[in-house]
Design a protein around this motif. Structure first.
Motif, PDB file in Angstrom:
ATOM      1  N   GLY A   1       0.819  -1.202   0.000  1.00  0.00           N
ATOM      2  CA  GLY A   1       0.000   0.000   0.000  1.00  0.00           C
ATOM      3  C   GLY A   1       0.855   1.255   0.000  1.00  0.00           C
ATOM      4  N   ALA A   2       1.969   1.212  -0.726  1.00  0.00           N
ATOM      5  CA  ALA A   2       2.896   2.343  -0.742  1.00  0.00           C
ATOM      6  C   ALA A   2       2.276   3.520  -1.475  1.00  0.00           C
ATOM      7  CB  ALA A   2       4.194   1.938  -1.413  1.00  0.00           C
ATOM      8  N   GLY A   3       2.339   4.683  -0.845  1.00  0.00           N
ATOM      9  CA  GLY A   3       1.822   5.903  -1.440  1.00  0.00           C
ATOM     10  C   GLY A   3       2.720   7.076  -1.110  1.00  0.00           C
ATOM     11  N   PRO A   4       2.338   8.278  -1.538  1.00  0.00           N
ATOM     12  CA  PRO A   4       3.190   9.457  -1.359  1.00  0.00           C
ATOM     13  C   PRO A   4       3.169  10.032   0.057  1.00  0.00           C
ATOM     14  CG  PRO A   4       1.154  10.081  -2.445  1.00  0.00           C
ATOM     15  CD  PRO A   4       1.133   8.585  -2.333  1.00  0.00           C
ATOM     16  N   GLY A   5       2.323   9.489   0.939  1.00  0.00           N
ATOM     17  CA  GLY A   5       2.251   9.979   2.314  1.00  0.00           C
ATOM     18  C   GLY A   5       3.091   9.132   3.247  1.00  0.00           C
ATOM     19  N   LEU A   6       2.432   8.289   4.035  1.00  0.00           N
ATOM     20  CA  LEU A   6       3.136   7.466   5.011  1.00  0.00           C
ATOM     21  C   LEU A   6       4.094   6.485   4.346  1.00  0.00           C
ATOM     22  CD1 LEU A   6       3.658   6.495   7.862  1.00  0.00           C
ATOM     23  CD2 LEU A   6       1.628   5.038   7.676  1.00  0.00           C
ATOM     24  N   GLY A   7       3.682   5.892   3.228  1.00  0.00           N
ATOM     25  CA  GLY A   7       4.558   4.925   2.571  1.00  0.00           C
ATOM     26  C   GLY A   7       5.890   5.526   2.183  1.00  0.00           C
ATOM     27  N   LEU A   8       5.847   6.682   1.544  1.00  0.00           N
ATOM     28  CA  LEU A   8       7.083   7.331   1.125  1.00  0.00           C
ATOM     29  C   LEU A   8       7.901   7.772   2.330  1.00  0.00           C
ATOM     30  CD1 LEU A   8       8.839   8.377  -1.172  1.00  0.00           C
ATOM     31  CD2 LEU A   8       7.483  10.491  -1.156  1.00  0.00           C
ATOM     32  N   ALA A   9       7.235   8.301   3.354  1.00  0.00           N
ATOM     33  CA  ALA A   9       7.950   8.745   4.555  1.00  0.00           C
ATOM     34  C   ALA A   9       8.631   7.573   5.250  1.00  0.00           C
ATOM     35  CB  ALA A   9       6.982   9.444   5.514  1.00  0.00           C
ATOM     36  N   ALA A  10       7.942   6.442   5.365  1.00  0.00           N
ATOM     37  CA  ALA A  10       8.545   5.257   5.988  1.00  0.00           C
ATOM     38  C   ALA A  10       9.709   4.739   5.146  1.00  0.00           C
ATOM     39  CB  ALA A  10       7.493   4.169   6.171  1.00  0.00           C
ATOM     40  N   ALA A  11       9.536   4.759   3.832  1.00  0.00           N
ATOM     41  CA  ALA A  11      10.617   4.319   2.952  1.00  0.00           C
ATOM     42  C   ALA A  11      11.863   5.178   3.144  1.00  0.00           C
ATOM     43  CB  ALA A  11      10.153   4.377   1.498  1.00  0.00           C
ATOM     44  N   ARG A  12      11.673   6.482   3.268  1.00  0.00           N
ATOM     45  CA  ARG A  12      12.805   7.379   3.507  1.00  0.00           C
ATOM     46  C   ARG A  12      13.458   7.078   4.857  1.00  0.00           C
ATOM     47  NH1 ARG A  12      13.478  11.650   0.183  1.00  0.00           N
ATOM     48  NH2 ARG A  12      11.738  12.316  -1.151  1.00  0.00           N
ATOM     49  N   ARG A  13      12.629   6.906   5.895  1.00  0.00           N
ATOM     50  CA  ARG A  13      13.180   6.706   7.239  1.00  0.00           C
ATOM     51  C   ARG A  13      13.975   5.417   7.328  1.00  0.00           C
ATOM     52  NH1 ARG A  13      15.822   6.603  10.808  1.00  0.00           N
ATOM     53  NH2 ARG A  13      15.495   7.089  13.023  1.00  0.00           N
ATOM     54  N   PHE A  14      13.417   4.341   6.834  1.00  0.00           N
ATOM     55  CA  PHE A  14      14.110   3.061   6.904  1.00  0.00           C
ATOM     56  C   PHE A  14      15.239   2.991   5.874  1.00  0.00           C
ATOM     57  CE2 PHE A  14      10.349   2.187   9.302  1.00  0.00           C
ATOM     58  CZ  PHE A  14      10.666   1.140  10.156  1.00  0.00           C
ATOM     59  N   GLY A  15      15.025   3.638   4.734  1.00  0.00           N
ATOM     60  CA  GLY A  15      16.061   3.634   3.709  1.00  0.00           C
ATOM     61  C   GLY A  15      17.327   4.331   4.156  1.00  0.00           C
ATOM     62  N   THR A  16      17.177   5.414   4.924  1.00  0.00           N
ATOM     63  CA  THR A  16      18.370   6.112   5.425  1.00  0.00           C
ATOM     64  C   THR A  16      19.122   5.288   6.453  1.00  0.00           C
ATOM     65  OG1 THR A  16      17.062   7.274   7.118  1.00  0.00           O
ATOM     66  CG2 THR A  16      17.375   8.405   5.025  1.00  0.00           C
ATOM     67  N   GLU A  17      18.472   4.268   6.989  1.00  0.00           N
ATOM     68  CA  GLU A  17      19.136   3.364   7.933  1.00  0.00           C
ATOM     69  C   GLU A  17      19.781   2.174   7.225  1.00  0.00           C
ATOM     70  OE1 GLU A  17      19.535   3.937  11.077  1.00  0.00           O
ATOM     71  OE2 GLU A  17      18.169   5.648  11.364  1.00  0.00           O
ATOM     72  N   GLY A  18      19.705   2.162   5.897  1.00  0.00           N
ATOM     73  CA  GLY A  18      20.394   1.128   5.148  1.00  0.00           C
ATOM     74  C   GLY A  18      19.528   0.028   4.569  1.00  0.00           C
ATOM     75  N   PHE A  19      18.224   0.090   4.801  1.00  0.00           N
ATOM     76  CA  PHE A  19      17.342  -0.929   4.238  1.00  0.00           C
ATOM     77  C   PHE A  19      17.056  -0.628   2.766  1.00  0.00           C
ATOM     78  CE2 PHE A  19      16.429  -1.397   8.736  1.00  0.00           C
ATOM     79  CZ  PHE A  19      16.329  -2.773   8.876  1.00  0.00           C
TER      80      PHE A  19
END
Length: 221
Positions: free
Chosen positions: A9-27
């Motif tokens: 259910g990735a979207g431009p709100g929570l999905g994108l924000a979570a992707a950024r947060r976890f992505g910056t941690e190396g995921f």
């Protein structure tokens, strides 16, 4: 070895924000929704920010398509260590109970419960191989307090909540954490704690520090 956050259910709100947060941690990040063009655009935005991300098209009501894309994501990006299940319910699930028939309820349950089960069944073997994993279920307040004005979602979220809590209890001994985030006011909602970036930070805290099943962004009145 890098592992993957898969967002259903990735979207431009929570999905994108979570992707950024976890992505910056190396995921690495697998973005999953029904429209390939939609998730591809999100993946480009994340890639431009230095995060490895790919988009995959699947419908949560189609278990075969979910199995296929989650297996593909694990092969291309690395084992799915974190599953975020947060698809946005259809408007047809947000009708008053007296205007909600059997088919609407069936569809809502298929969306929220059978979709969640299909996603978990797809990623659980990989989590067991890793020896760790986290499943994050994101719901509104109707998951714990039914609202007769939103009958389909209330019934489906309550069932999804029960399913997730049973998973929490069954999988904890294996080192797999199943958790639920309740967002009472919805994403945004005028409260800073409900903004996508703040919610993504809460999800990160649940992943990195949490052990309990349920977290409320704000307590229900």
């Amino acid at each position: 070895m890098k592992t993957t956050l898969a967002i259903i259910g990735a979207g431009p709100g929570l999905g994108l924000a979570a992707a950024r947060r976890f992505g910056t941690e190396g995921f690495n990040v697998a973005l999953i929704s029904r429209t390939q063009e939609h998730v591809d655009a999100l993946a480009v935005e994340l890639t431009d920010a230095g995060i490895t991300a790919r988009g995959y098209a699947a419908d949560v009501r189609d278990a075969e398509s979910l199995n296929t894309v989650l297996a593909q994501a694990a092969q291309e990006l690395g084992a799915v260590e974190i599953l975020q299940f947060s698809p946005v319910p259809s408007k047809e699930y947000l009708r008053p109970v007296l205007e909600t028939g059997r088919e609407e309820l069936r569809s809502a349950l298929e969306f929220s419960v059978l979709g969640a089960a299909a996603a978990m069944n797809a990623v659980l073997p990989g989590m067991r191989t890793l020896g760790r994993g986290t499943a994050l279920f994101v719901n509104g307040s109707s998951a714990v307090r039914p609202n007769h004005n939103y009958a389909g979602t209330s019934a489906a979220f309550a069932a999804e909540s029960a399913y997730a809590q049973m998973l929490h209890e069954a999988l904890a001994p294996e080192g797999i954490h199943v958790a639920q985030l309740i967002i009472p006011l919805g994403i945004g909602g005028g409260d800073p704690a409900h903004e996508p970036a703040a919610l993504a930070e809460t999800l990160w805290s649940i992943y990195s520090e949490g052990t309990e099943f349920r977290t409320f962004v704000t307590l229900l009145a």
